[in-house]
Structures are given as structure tokens and as C-alpha cells.
Motif scaffolding. Structure first.
Motif, PDB file in Angstrom:
ATOM      1  N   THR A   3       0.685  -1.945   0.232  1.00  0.00           N
ATOM      2  CA  THR A   3      -0.178  -0.240   0.343  1.00  0.00           C
ATOM      3  C   THR A   3       0.882   1.570   0.145  1.00  0.00           C
ATOM      4  O   THR A   3       0.332   2.266  -0.202  1.00  0.00           O
ATOM      5  CB  THR A   3      -0.987   0.131   1.272  1.00  0.00           C
ATOM      6  OG1 THR A   3       0.056   0.128   2.437  1.00  0.00           O
ATOM      7  CG2 THR A   3      -2.275  -0.737   1.104  1.00  0.00           C
ATOM      8  N   ASP A   4       1.993   1.221   0.395  1.00  0.00           N
ATOM      9  CA  ASP A   4       3.069   2.656   0.107  1.00  0.00           C
ATOM     10  C   ASP A   4       4.441   2.079   0.083  1.00  0.00           C
ATOM     11  O   ASP A   4       4.436   0.830   0.523  1.00  0.00           O
ATOM     12  CB  ASP A   4       2.938   3.361   1.631  1.00  0.00           C
ATOM     13  CG  ASP A   4       3.760   4.567   1.857  1.00  0.00           C
ATOM     14  OD1 ASP A   4       3.842   4.648   0.151  1.00  0.00           O
ATOM     15  OD2 ASP A   4       3.550   4.968   2.547  1.00  0.00           O
ATOM     16  N   LYS A   5       4.867   2.680   0.048  1.00  0.00           N
ATOM     17  CA  LYS A   5       6.813   2.283  -0.199  1.00  0.00           C
ATOM     18  C   LYS A   5       8.044   3.242   0.987  1.00  0.00           C
ATOM     19  O   LYS A   5       6.990   4.882   0.112  1.00  0.00           O
ATOM     20  CB  LYS A   5       7.212   2.035  -1.267  1.00  0.00           C
ATOM     21  CG  LYS A   5       7.047   3.090  -2.678  1.00  0.00           C
ATOM     22  CD  LYS A   5       7.895   2.380  -3.712  1.00  0.00           C
ATOM     23  CE  LYS A   5       7.153   3.522  -5.159  1.00  0.00           C
ATOM     24  NZ  LYS A   5       7.666   3.023  -6.549  1.00  0.00           N
ATOM     25  N   LEU A   6       8.955   2.913   1.219  1.00  0.00           N
ATOM     26  CA  LEU A   6       9.744   3.477   1.745  1.00  0.00           C
ATOM     27  C   LEU A   6      11.222   3.499   0.851  1.00  0.00           C
ATOM     28  O   LEU A   6      11.600   2.678   0.703  1.00  0.00           O
ATOM     29  CB  LEU A   6       9.941   3.631   2.788  1.00  0.00           C
ATOM     30  CG  LEU A   6      10.367   4.831   3.516  1.00  0.00           C
ATOM     31  CD1 LEU A   6       9.772   6.095   4.198  1.00  0.00           C
ATOM     32  CD2 LEU A   6      10.960   4.093   5.281  1.00  0.00           C
ATOM     33  N   GLU A   7      11.016   4.677   0.508  1.00  0.00           N
ATOM     34  CA  GLU A   7      12.577   5.049  -0.692  1.00  0.00           C
ATOM     35  C   GLU A   7      13.887   5.785   0.127  1.00  0.00           C
ATOM     36  O   GLU A   7      13.775   6.726   0.786  1.00  0.00           O
ATOM     37  CB  GLU A   7      12.673   6.394  -2.169  1.00  0.00           C
ATOM     38  CG  GLU A   7      11.558   5.605  -2.706  1.00  0.00           C
ATOM     39  CD  GLU A   7      11.548   4.623  -4.025  1.00  0.00           C
ATOM     40  OE1 GLU A   7      12.805   3.944  -3.664  1.00  0.00           O
ATOM     41  OE2 GLU A   7      10.551   4.130  -4.338  1.00  0.00           O
ATOM     42  N   LEU A   8      14.985   4.135   0.540  1.00  0.00           N
ATOM     43  CA  LEU A   8      15.935   5.491   1.269  1.00  0.00           C
ATOM     44  C   LEU A   8      16.433   5.250   0.466  1.00  0.00           C
ATOM     45  O   LEU A   8      18.023   5.633   0.928  1.00  0.00           O
ATOM     46  CB  LEU A   8      16.461   3.405   1.923  1.00  0.00           C
ATOM     47  CG  LEU A   8      15.426   3.474   2.797  1.00  0.00           C
ATOM     48  CD1 LEU A   8      15.877   2.115   3.474  1.00  0.00           C
ATOM     49  CD2 LEU A   8      14.927   4.159   4.165  1.00  0.00           C
TER      50      LEU A   8
END
Length: 265
Positions: free
Chosen positions: A244-249
């Protein structure tokens, strides 16, 4: 007319001839006189008493087959057998002792068992200089009371963030490489019942099924504000279904992924 006188006239009839009493040459007159001895009277012959009856001589010891000294020879044979058995046992003991010395287990086996290897164990290094860094843990035997973890995998890595440890990893730490080589990282699991590395428990290496906060730091899924990780990918790879979402590192050489795919708990 008177009868002629016989030559034997004047000798009474049946009268023994006196000449018969005279000793004849070559013959000894024998007289018997009673002689009193123990056990009654015994006749004495001639002028000398008869010798007493000889007592029966003691019977000679029974000789067994083999002649005199047979018992000693048999005894000697038994002693020879006993000494032969003793000598054999001593020789066998010496051979066994030498075999154990050269081929039996020694301290080297324990050193190998306590070295860094998969399925061996480790524990915290008690030295004050080793509380952090590559010497924070020491290899130990798994039955050592100081052992705390069992090793699941060992990988060449500059940072623990570069690892892809097996599932169930609770602790990740670095150690010095073999023979002073490059630093290696160790994936380990606790020997206790506490397993923070299991998915959702908030510890160990970040894996699919864990939870993170809004900055990507891992925490227990039961914590407030936690987001469940559905995947860890690099640039150009799509997140799995259910995201449902993503975290770009972004790119980091010390990390094996660039994007954390998030889903609902």
C-alpha cells in the motif's frame, strides 16, 4: 638147648638205639626252648634267639605318571602360563596407551569445535576492549555456559546491512576474517527462547514480515505506528502484491536494498 643169642640180645625191644642220639658229622643238634616275648612265647632255634619280626615298612609314596618331580613340573607350567598372561596384558596396555596418545582425541579437537563455523556457537567477549566491533563475540563450545548464540551463516561483508541472513536470525555481528583477512559478518540465533529475529518481533535483520516506523527503523509489529514490510527491493523492481506504500531509502553500499515496500498490519 638154649636158643642162640642174637646180635641184638640184651637190647630191649623197641628201645631206641643210643647211637641215634649221637650227633652225626655235619649236623647240629637243635634244641627248642621257650622264649618269652611280648605277645607270647616264641620258639628259639639253635643257641641264638630269633630276630623279632620286622615291622612293616612304610609304603612308598604313590608315584604318578611322569616320574619324580612331576608335581614340580606341573607347578612350573602353571606359573609359566600365569606369567605369560600377565606379560600379554601389560603389552596390550602399552599398545593401547600408545594408540590413544597418537591417535586419540586431544585438545585440538575442542579447538576445532569452538572455531567459527556454521552450527557452532559463540558468546560475548568478556574483555573490556571487545565490547564493540569485530571482537564483540568469541567462538565457544555449544555446551559452554557462556555460549549465547548458534551460528546460522557466515558471510564476507563490510557491513551487517549488506547481509541476507537466513530466516530466524536474531543477532548479526561482525568478526575478524580468517587469518587476519577481511571482516566477516555472522548471522546467529539465540540459544534461549527469546527470538527477536522472528518476523514481527522487532529485532534481528530487517526481513519481509517485520515492521518499521516512518523512517524505516525496525520495531515490533505490536508497536504503535508500525508498518508491515511486504518486500525489500532495489531500483527497477516492483513491490509485491499487497503493498500500500513504500519507503525510498536510496542507494547505500552498506545496505542490500533501496526501497522498503509497506503494507497494512
Amino acid at each position: 638147648m638154649p636158643s642162640p643169642v642174637s646180635p641184638d640180645a640184651g637190647v630191649p625191644e623197641h628201645q631206641p638205639d643210643p647211637r641215634s642220639r649221637q650227633a652225626q658229622p655235619g649236623r647240629r643238634s637243635v634244641q627248642f626252648e621257650p622264649v618269652q616275648r611280648s605277645g607270647g612265647f616264641q620258639p628259639r632255634t639253635g643257641q641264638f634267639p630269633a630276630r623279632p619280626a620286622a615291622e612293616p615298612a612304610p609304603s612308598a609314596p604313590e608315584q604318578r605318571p611322569g616320574g619324580s618331580g612331576g608335581g614340580e613340573r606341573r607347578g612350573g607350567t602353571r606359573r609359566d602360563k600365569i606369567w605369560s598372561v600377565v606379560a600379554f596384558l601389560v603389552a596390550a596396555g602399552v599398545i593401547i596407551a600408545v594408540g590413544i596418545h597418537f591417535f586419540g582425541p586431544d585438545s585440538a579437537d575442542e579447538e576445532v569445535a569452538a572455531s567459527w563455523a556454521v552450527d557452532s556457537c559463540a558468546g560475548p567477549n568478556p574483555s573490556p576492549e571487545a565490547t564493540e566491533g569485530a571482537k564483540a563475540y568469541l567462538p565457544l563450545l555449544c555446551d559452554d555456559p557462556e555460549a549465547t548464540v548458534t551460528i546460522l551463516d557466515i558471510q564476507d561483508a563490510v557491513s551487517v546491512d549488506q547481509l541476507h541472513c537466513p530466516d530466524g536470525t536474531d543477532v548479526v555481528f561482525q568478526k575478524d576474517g580468517q587469518a587476519g583477512g577481511d571482516t566477516q559478518a555472522v548471522c546467529a540465533r539465540n540459544l534461549s527462547d527469546d527470538h527477536p529475529g522472528d518476523p514481527g518481533n522487532g529485532g534481528g535483520q530487517l526481513v519481509t514480515g517485520d515492521c518499521v516506523d516512518s523512517k524505516g527503523a525496525e520495531l515490533a509489529c505490536a508497536s504503535k505506528g508500525a508498518h508491515k514490510v511486504t518486500g525489500l527491493i532495489v531500483s527497477g523492481v516492483e513491490c509485491p502484491e499487497g503493498t500500500t506504500d513504500k519507503l525510498e531509502l536510496g542507494f547505500d553500499a552498506s545496505r542490500s536494498f533501496e526501497t522498503v515496500c509497506l503494507g497494512s498490519k
